[in-house]
Scaffold this active site. Structure first.
Site, short mmCIF file in Angstrom:
data_model
loop_
_atom_site.label_atom_id
_atom_site.label_comp_id
_atom_site.label_asym_id
_atom_site.label_seq_id
_atom_site.Cartn_x
_atom_site.Cartn_y
_atom_site.Cartn_z
N MET A 116 39.79 42.00 -30.91
CA MET A 116 40.26 40.70 -30.54
C MET A 116 39.93 39.79 -31.72
O MET A 116 38.86 39.93 -32.24
CB MET A 116 39.47 40.34 -29.29
CG MET A 116 39.93 39.23 -28.41
SD MET A 116 39.77 37.59 -28.95
CE MET A 116 38.07 37.34 -29.23
N PRO A 117 40.74 39.02 -32.21
CA PRO A 117 41.99 38.51 -31.67
C PRO A 117 43.14 39.52 -31.71
O PRO A 117 43.09 40.52 -32.41
CB PRO A 117 42.32 37.31 -32.56
CG PRO A 117 41.56 37.50 -33.81
CD PRO A 117 40.38 38.37 -33.49
N LEU A 118 44.15 39.21 -30.92
CA LEU A 118 45.36 40.01 -30.83
C LEU A 118 46.44 39.29 -31.63
O LEU A 118 46.72 38.12 -31.38
CB LEU A 118 45.75 40.14 -29.36
CG LEU A 118 47.09 40.77 -29.01
CD1 LEU A 118 47.21 42.18 -29.57
CD2 LEU A 118 47.27 40.78 -27.50
N VAL B 243 46.43 35.45 -30.43
CA VAL B 243 45.79 35.16 -29.15
C VAL B 243 44.31 35.47 -29.34
O VAL B 243 43.95 36.57 -29.76
CB VAL B 243 46.38 36.02 -28.01
CG1 VAL B 243 45.68 35.71 -26.68
CG2 VAL B 243 47.88 35.81 -27.90
N SER B 244 43.46 34.48 -29.06
CA SER B 244 42.06 34.62 -29.42
C SER B 244 41.14 33.79 -28.54
O SER B 244 41.57 32.81 -27.92
CB SER B 244 41.87 34.16 -30.88
OG SER B 244 40.53 34.21 -31.26
#
Length: 130
Positions: A1-3, A72-73
């Site tokens: 993550m992040p993605l 996304v994070s």
């Protein structure tokens, strides 16, 4: 993550895509201080007719090499985000020949309880990850 989700115009070969992903990951590790194995990336190629990316009046000319990255994070500081944007643009230019005008980045933040990395558990919440 992040993605990280990458939307690109079709036509790049496997080596070009690998370089794009490797370079973006290096910038992610440095800017956000995430572990090297914290790597989640998805690439989608589109015909050029399926991507419309104008310049919001900034005078930016886009080419067929356009790369749109949606991150996304967990929450990041303003400084981390600015460092990430700068490193990403600089390194994609250096390592992939990408004009910085052909890079669009958007970030969506979420919370620890919004992530499950497997086995139906929220590992940030259970303490398996920090």
């Amino acid at each position: 993550m992040p993605l990280l989700y990458f939307d690109i115009v079709e036509g790049r070969n496997q080596d070009e895509i690998k370089a794009l992903l490797d370079t973006a990951h290096a910038a992610t590790v440095e800017a956000f201080g995430v572990p090297e194995r914290d790597r989640y990336q998805v690439v989608t190629s589109h015909p050029s007719s399926e991507i419309v990316a104008l310049d919001t009046g900034l005078g930016i000319d886009r080419s067929e090499q356009l790369v749109i990255i949606h991150v996304v994070s967990r929450a990041r500081t303003r400084g981390q985000k600015e460092k990430f944007f700068g490193l990403l643009a600089e390194r994609l230019r250096r390592d992939c020949g990408l004009d910085p005008g052909d890079l669009i980045v958007s970030m969506t933040e979420n919370a620890d309880e919004d992530w499950s990395f497997g086995f139906g558990r929220a590992q940030f919440v259970t303490g398996e990850l920090h």
